[in-house]
Write a protein that holds these residues in place. Structure first.
Motif, PDB file in Angstrom:
ATOM      1  N   ALA A  85      71.854 -15.378  -1.200  1.00  0.00           N
ATOM      2  CA  ALA A  85      71.726 -16.106   0.070  1.00  0.00           C
ATOM      3  C   ALA A  85      72.361 -15.334   1.223  1.00  0.00           C
ATOM      4  O   ALA A  85      71.985 -15.518   2.387  1.00  0.00           O
ATOM      5  N   LEU A  86      73.327 -14.505   0.905  1.00  0.00           N
ATOM      6  CA  LEU A  86      74.012 -13.711   1.929  1.00  0.00           C
ATOM      7  C   LEU A  86      73.342 -12.363   2.208  1.00  0.00           C
ATOM      8  O   LEU A  86      73.766 -11.628   3.106  1.00  0.00           O
ATOM      9  N   LEU A  87      72.320 -12.032   1.404  1.00  0.00           N
ATOM     10  CA  LEU A  87      71.641 -10.734   1.579  1.00  0.00           C
ATOM     11  C   LEU A  87      70.930 -10.707   2.921  1.00  0.00           C
ATOM     12  O   LEU A  87      70.131 -11.590   3.236  1.00  0.00           O
ATOM     13  N   PRO A  88      71.210  -9.738   3.765  1.00  0.00           N
ATOM     14  CA  PRO A  88      70.595  -9.697   5.095  1.00  0.00           C
ATOM     15  C   PRO A  88      69.099  -9.412   5.016  1.00  0.00           C
ATOM     16  O   PRO A  88      68.591  -8.946   3.994  1.00  0.00           O
ATOM     17  N   GLU A  89      68.406  -9.697   6.083  1.00  0.00           N
ATOM     18  CA  GLU A  89      66.993  -9.379   6.164  1.00  0.00           C
ATOM     19  C   GLU A  89      66.822  -7.859   6.183  1.00  0.00           C
ATOM     20  O   GLU A  89      67.664  -7.137   6.736  1.00  0.00           O
ATOM     21  N   GLY A  90      65.714  -7.392   5.595  1.00  0.00           N
ATOM     22  CA  GLY A  90      65.432  -5.966   5.614  1.00  0.00           C
ATOM     23  C   GLY A  90      64.949  -5.526   6.984  1.00  0.00           C
ATOM     24  O   GLY A  90      64.832  -6.359   7.890  1.00  0.00           O
ATOM     25  N   PRO A  91      64.649  -4.250   7.177  1.00  0.00           N
ATOM     26  CA  PRO A  91      64.765  -3.213   6.143  1.00  0.00           C
ATOM     27  C   PRO A  91      66.210  -2.820   5.867  1.00  0.00           C
ATOM     28  O   PRO A  91      67.059  -2.940   6.742  1.00  0.00           O
ATOM     29  N   PHE A  92      66.440  -2.365   4.634  1.00  0.00           N
ATOM     30  CA  PHE A  92      67.787  -1.958   4.236  1.00  0.00           C
ATOM     31  C   PHE A  92      67.989  -0.478   4.531  1.00  0.00           C
ATOM     32  O   PHE A  92      67.043   0.303   4.564  1.00  0.00           O
ATOM     33  N   ASP A  93      69.246  -0.103   4.696  1.00  0.00           N
ATOM     34  CA  ASP A  93      69.576   1.306   4.866  1.00  0.00           C
ATOM     35  C   ASP A  93      70.826   1.629   4.061  1.00  0.00           C
ATOM     36  O   ASP A  93      71.302   0.804   3.270  1.00  0.00           O
ATOM     37  N   GLY A  94      71.363   2.803   4.278  1.00  0.00           N
ATOM     38  CA  GLY A  94      72.512   3.238   3.497  1.00  0.00           C
ATOM     39  C   GLY A  94      73.769   2.412   3.724  1.00  0.00           C
ATOM     40  O   GLY A  94      74.723   2.498   2.926  1.00  0.00           O
ATOM     41  N   GLU A  95      73.811   1.617   4.764  1.00  0.00           N
ATOM     42  CA  GLU A  95      74.988   0.802   5.062  1.00  0.00           C
ATOM     43  C   GLU A  95      74.868  -0.613   4.520  1.00  0.00           C
ATOM     44  O   GLU A  95      75.841  -1.365   4.497  1.00  0.00           O
ATOM     45  N   THR A  96      73.657  -1.000   4.092  1.00  0.00           N
ATOM     46  CA  THR A  96      73.405  -2.392   3.707  1.00  0.00           C
ATOM     47  C   THR A  96      74.264  -2.832   2.535  1.00  0.00           C
ATOM     48  O   THR A  96      74.846  -3.925   2.538  1.00  0.00           O
ATOM     49  N   TRP A  97      74.346  -2.006   1.491  1.00  0.00           N
ATOM     50  CA  TRP A  97      75.092  -2.382   0.292  1.00  0.00           C
ATOM     51  C   TRP A  97      76.557  -2.657   0.628  1.00  0.00           C
ATOM     52  O   TRP A  97      77.119  -3.675   0.217  1.00  0.00           O
ATOM     53  N   GLY A  98      77.178  -1.797   1.400  1.00  0.00           N
ATOM     54  CA  GLY A  98      78.574  -1.974   1.758  1.00  0.00           C
ATOM     55  C   GLY A  98      78.798  -3.237   2.565  1.00  0.00           C
ATOM     56  O   GLY A  98      79.753  -3.999   2.322  1.00  0.00           O
ATOM     57  N   ALA A  99      77.931  -3.478   3.551  1.00  0.00           N
ATOM     58  CA  ALA A  99      78.079  -4.673   4.389  1.00  0.00           C
ATOM     59  C   ALA A  99      77.857  -5.943   3.583  1.00  0.00           C
ATOM     60  O   ALA A  99      78.581  -6.948   3.749  1.00  0.00           O
ATOM     61  N   TRP A 100      76.845  -5.916   2.703  1.00  0.00           N
ATOM     62  CA  TRP A 100      76.525  -7.108   1.896  1.00  0.00           C
ATOM     63  C   TRP A 100      77.662  -7.449   0.938  1.00  0.00           C
ATOM     64  O   TRP A 100      78.104  -8.594   0.854  1.00  0.00           O
ATOM     65  N   THR A 101      78.137  -6.428   0.187  1.00  0.00           N
ATOM     66  CA  THR A 101      79.199  -6.707  -0.793  1.00  0.00           C
ATOM     67  C   THR A 101      80.487  -7.137  -0.088  1.00  0.00           C
ATOM     68  O   THR A 101      81.265  -7.927  -0.638  1.00  0.00           O
ATOM     69  N   LYS A 102      80.716  -6.648   1.103  1.00  0.00           N
ATOM     70  CA  LYS A 102      81.892  -7.087   1.863  1.00  0.00           C
ATOM     71  C   LYS A 102      81.781  -8.568   2.204  1.00  0.00           C
ATOM     72  O   LYS A 102      82.762  -9.343   2.086  1.00  0.00           O
ATOM     73  N   ALA A 103      80.573  -8.984   2.604  1.00  0.00           N
ATOM     74  CA  ALA A 103      80.351 -10.394   2.929  1.00  0.00           C
ATOM     75  C   ALA A 103      80.468 -11.271   1.686  1.00  0.00           C
ATOM     76  O   ALA A 103      81.042 -12.378   1.725  1.00  0.00           O
ATOM     77  N   VAL A 104      79.913 -10.787   0.559  1.00  0.00           N
ATOM     78  CA  VAL A 104      79.975 -11.554  -0.691  1.00  0.00           C
ATOM     79  C   VAL A 104      81.417 -11.681  -1.158  1.00  0.00           C
ATOM     80  O   VAL A 104      81.853 -12.755  -1.625  1.00  0.00           O
ATOM     81  N   LYS A 105      82.180 -10.623  -1.030  1.00  0.00           N
ATOM     82  CA  LYS A 105      83.598 -10.661  -1.413  1.00  0.00           C
ATOM     83  C   LYS A 105      84.349 -11.700  -0.582  1.00  0.00           C
ATOM     84  O   LYS A 105      85.153 -12.493  -1.127  1.00  0.00           O
ATOM     85  N   ALA A 106      84.084 -11.731   0.718  1.00  0.00           N
ATOM     86  CA  ALA A 106      84.769 -12.688   1.590  1.00  0.00           C
ATOM     87  C   ALA A 106      84.388 -14.123   1.247  1.00  0.00           C
ATOM     88  O   ALA A 106      85.229 -15.043   1.312  1.00  0.00           O
ATOM     89  N   ALA A 107      83.129 -14.327   0.860  1.00  0.00           N
ATOM     90  CA  ALA A 107      82.651 -15.683   0.590  1.00  0.00           C
ATOM     91  C   ALA A 107      83.060 -16.196  -0.779  1.00  0.00           C
ATOM     92  O   ALA A 107      83.291 -17.396  -0.969  1.00  0.00           O
TER      93      ALA A 107
END
Length: 441
Positions: free
Chosen positions: A380-402
């Motif tokens: 549910a926290l996965l951002p809308e695409g398109p994805f790039d090399g920064e997406t994984w880091g930003a997503w996992t940071k958000a998931v960790k916080a949540a």
């Protein structure tokens, strides 16, 4: 000038045993700035096939072992006939008529008497009338070279000083009853007339070499420098001869083995130097020394080729593998990031297809029961695409916080849910390539 040759028979495909001989002779010639001859030993018209001649050339070209000129022994039969006539004039060539059964009985009798099982030269005592009668009864006989019974000595490039008593060796057959010229004399004539200076071949040819030295000397030639490499065995020391049919170079190529991986292994296997992956032929040539090889049998394990192949591929730019990437189905616009992601995670180029199928179609998620709610919240926290090399880091940071998860408890469930695997490429590089993300909870 240094001149070497590789003389395969076109009766089958080149295998790793043949390659060892070809490569050593090639490297010696190239290191000395000399000439490398590909000489097709096709004097056997029944077994020699043109398809194998073509296959030999293809395999050599695949490996980058380029010859300076090609010769065919079937074009030189007149030269061998002249040499045979010269030996007859010198009384060093004689016709013999024993059948294989008769020869076998003679050998067994000699062994029972504690004598070496060598031909007894009975044919030298035949009268002309007896020879005519035998020809009428059995057809033409074989032609044997009459050895001088003395010690034959040479300094071998690998084995060191060799000394063989010619009396312990049978007079070699050089021409069969059907007229077929055999390797022993054809090779001598060719080596002499082509100015071959160095001959490297298997240690099973040592006795052959002894007889050929006398033939060379009888014909007034100059003996090349000989070196006899050890024979290959399987990884447990077992005879490799029965498995060579499955170790043809084209079979290894089909399995995805890279030429430089194969050449790097074979250029050092059996020597006192460690096997090291080389980046190009120039490095192989520069580091080769036939004197570094030993006489002991050498273990060959085909599995050793795959880590070398993987290491070789990891160092290649996209340009060198572009065709393979395209054949795997990767769109041109994704080729660069795809190769950057996959290169560290393949053993052969054949593995690319599986990685692209993962990117294109996704994978069946691996989600433990205790992780289902976590994965649902993460998706549910996965951002809308398109994805790039920064997406994984930003997503996992958000998931960790949540969720409060971190480390392995954070990253492993996400990897398994996205790829269906516990390990693989860096997710930061893989995530932008995933065309479909399926998370089932």
């Amino acid at each position: 000038m240094t001149t070497t040759r590789f003389a395969p028979s076109p009766t089958g495909y080149i295998h790793v045993g043949n390659l060892r001989t070809a490569l050593m002779n090639y490297l010696i010639a190239r290191k000395a700035g000399g000439t490398f001859i590909l000489r097709i030993d096709d004097t056997d018209p029944e077994r020699s096939k043109e398809e194998y001649v073509d296959a030999i050339k293809q395999d050599m070209e695949w490996l980058g072992l380029h010859w300076d000129r090609i010769e065919r022994q079937s074009d030189r039969l007149d030269r061998y006939a002249e040499a045979a006539d010269k030996l007859r004039e010198m009384d060093r060539f004689y016709e013999a008529f024993e059948t294989p059964t008769e020869l076998d009985l003679k050998r067994k009798k000699q062994l029972n008497m504690g004598k070496p099982p060598v031909y007894d030269r009975a044919a030298l005592n035949l009268s002309d009338a007896e020879k005519e009668a035998l020809r009428a009864e059995r057809g033409n006989g074989v032609w044997r070279f009459k050895l001088d019974h003395e010690r034959i000595e040479w300094t071998d490039g690998i084995l060191g000083d060799i000394s063989i008593d010619a009396a312990s060796v049978s007079d070699p057959v050089l021409i069969r009853g059907d007229g077929q010229v055999l390797y022993t004399i054809a090779s001598v004539v060719d080596d002499t007339e082509m100015g071959v200076t160095d001959v490297v071949r298997g240690s099973d040819h040592v006795t052959n070499t002894a007889t050929q030295i006398q033939i060379i000397e009888a014909l007034g030639g100059t003996c090349p420098r000989f070196a006899h490499h050890s024979l290959l065995t399987g990884p447990q020391g077992e005879a490799l001869s029965k498995r060579l049919g499955t170790l043809a170079l084209r079979d290894l190529r089909e399995q995805g083995v890279q030429p430089m991986a194969l050449l790097s292994l074979m250029a050092r296997l059996g020597s006192s130097d460690p096997v090291e992956l080389r980046s190009d032929m120039a490095e192989l040539i520069d580091g080769f020394d036939v004197g570094r090889f030993g006489a002991a049998s050498t273990k060959f394990d085909v599995q050793d080729l795959f880590p070398l192949t993987a290491k070789h591929l990891q160092a290649l730019p996209l340009a060198d593998v572009a065709d393979a990437v395209a054949e795997a189905g990767v769109p041109a616009e994704l080729a660069e990031p795809f190769w950057a992601m996959a290169r560290e995670n393949i053993t052969t180029l054949g593995d690319l297809k599986g990685w692209w199928e993962l990117c294109r179609d996704g994978a069946e998620p691996l989600i433990a029961d205790e992780d289902r709610d976590f994965i649902a919240e993460a998706v549910a926290l996965l951002p809308e695409g398109p994805f790039d090399g920064e997406t994984w880091g930003a997503w996992t940071k958000a998931v960790k916080a949540a969720t409060g998860r971190k480390g392995k408890g954070l990253f492993m469930p996400l990897r398994k849910a996205l790829t269906g695997m516990e390990r693989g490429p860096e997710m930061a590089a893989l995530l932008p390539l995933l065309q479909v993300i399926r998370a089932r909870g």
